[in-house]
Motif scaffolding. Sequence first.
Motif, PDB file in Angstrom:
ATOM      1  N   LEU A  46       0.825  -1.195   0.000  1.00  0.00           N
ATOM      2  CA  LEU A  46       0.000   0.000   0.000  1.00  0.00           C
ATOM      3  C   LEU A  46       0.864   1.253   0.000  1.00  0.00           C
ATOM      4  CD1 LEU A  46      -2.773   1.354   0.157  1.00  0.00           C
ATOM      5  CD2 LEU A  46      -2.639   1.146   2.639  1.00  0.00           C
ATOM      6  N   VAL A  47       1.915   1.259   0.826  1.00  0.00           N
ATOM      7  CA  VAL A  47       2.822   2.407   0.861  1.00  0.00           C
ATOM      8  C   VAL A  47       3.433   2.633  -0.518  1.00  0.00           C
ATOM      9  CG1 VAL A  47       5.033   3.236   1.771  1.00  0.00           C
ATOM     10  CG2 VAL A  47       3.318   2.305   3.319  1.00  0.00           C
ATOM     11  N   LEU A  48       3.876   1.555  -1.159  1.00  0.00           N
ATOM     12  CA  LEU A  48       4.463   1.693  -2.494  1.00  0.00           C
ATOM     13  C   LEU A  48       3.482   2.304  -3.463  1.00  0.00           C
ATOM     14  CD1 LEU A  48       6.292  -1.718  -2.940  1.00  0.00           C
ATOM     15  CD2 LEU A  48       7.305   0.492  -2.449  1.00  0.00           C
ATOM     16  N   PHE A  49       2.262   1.801  -3.431  1.00  0.00           N
ATOM     17  CA  PHE A  49       1.289   2.286  -4.390  1.00  0.00           C
ATOM     18  C   PHE A  49       0.826   3.694  -4.058  1.00  0.00           C
ATOM     19  CE2 PHE A  49       0.868  -2.357  -5.154  1.00  0.00           C
ATOM     20  CZ  PHE A  49       1.407  -2.326  -6.429  1.00  0.00           C
ATOM     21  N   PRO A 106      10.978   8.279 -17.643  1.00  0.00           N
ATOM     22  CA  PRO A 106      12.187   9.067 -17.356  1.00  0.00           C
ATOM     23  C   PRO A 106      11.944  10.254 -16.425  1.00  0.00           C
ATOM     24  CG  PRO A 106      11.402   9.527 -19.569  1.00  0.00           C
ATOM     25  CD  PRO A 106      10.551   8.402 -19.037  1.00  0.00           C
ATOM     26  N   ARG A 107      10.686  10.561 -16.135  1.00  0.00           N
ATOM     27  CA  ARG A 107      10.389  11.676 -15.230  1.00  0.00           C
ATOM     28  C   ARG A 107      10.637  11.308 -13.768  1.00  0.00           C
ATOM     29  NH1 ARG A 107       4.290  12.647 -16.750  1.00  0.00           N
ATOM     30  NH2 ARG A 107       4.413  10.401 -16.424  1.00  0.00           N
ATOM     31  N   VAL A 108      10.729   9.996 -13.487  1.00  0.00           N
ATOM     32  CA  VAL A 108      10.909   9.538 -12.110  1.00  0.00           C
ATOM     33  C   VAL A 108      12.223   8.779 -12.000  1.00  0.00           C
ATOM     34  CG1 VAL A 108       9.948   8.181 -10.218  1.00  0.00           C
ATOM     35  CG2 VAL A 108       8.412   9.325 -11.825  1.00  0.00           C
ATOM     36  N   THR A 167       8.246   0.584  -6.797  1.00  0.00           N
ATOM     37  CA  THR A 167       8.442   1.834  -7.535  1.00  0.00           C
ATOM     38  C   THR A 167       9.384   1.623  -8.717  1.00  0.00           C
ATOM     39  OG1 THR A 167      10.118   2.502  -5.913  1.00  0.00           O
ATOM     40  CG2 THR A 167       7.891   3.393  -5.630  1.00  0.00           C
ATOM     41  N   ALA A 168      10.374   0.740  -8.581  1.00  0.00           N
ATOM     42  CA  ALA A 168      11.268   0.446  -9.710  1.00  0.00           C
ATOM     43  C   ALA A 168      10.474  -0.116 -10.875  1.00  0.00           C
ATOM     44  CB  ALA A 168      12.364  -0.533  -9.293  1.00  0.00           C
TER      45      ALA A 168
END
Length: 189
Positions: free
Chosen positions: A10-13, A52-54, A44-45
């Motif tokens: 949940l934290v990741l999302f 490329p924005r992240v 997140t990876a």
Amino acid sequence: ATTASRWFMLVLFVVAVAIRLLFDERRIERAAVIDLDVHHGNGTAFIFESDPRVFTFSMHGAKNYPFRKERSDLDVELADGVEDDEYLALLARHLPGVLAGHRPELVFYLAGADPYVGDRLGRLGLTVEGLRARDEFVFAQCLAAGIPVAVVMSGGYAPDVDDIVRIHLNTVRTAAAHAHVPREPRGRP
């Protein structure tokens, strides 16, 4: 999935959704995820692998979960037992380049408590003071670069809950000490 792993996902999302929302609302054009939880920043990876924005940066235990790791923009794998000095030197070697090279408009900082030496799952050897120094470095670097930080507490599986609370409270105190809150011009309600 266990309740703990559901919360972790949940934290990741939440971080990914927040970044996407900020992009959709045109509030930012570039973001960075600085994942200093002991586990690899797989979510997140994966989510941002072709965006490329992240910029995704993960410092994590090499032999820790997950065993099959997605590739972040920058992965720093740590051997079991890494202690304060080595950890902080690696962070100092890599974080300034991430900020200068990608020039994010916002950093999402996943401040894990699980690199702590007393953590049941972490397998690293950082002290409470070492984790406070980690937080200090991250916030100071971002402040010096003029980049706001959204901090997310993550990880923490020490047998003594007071240790986890102390580590996270130090993160909050360090964030507050580095907070730059623009003042409203006089005459505004």
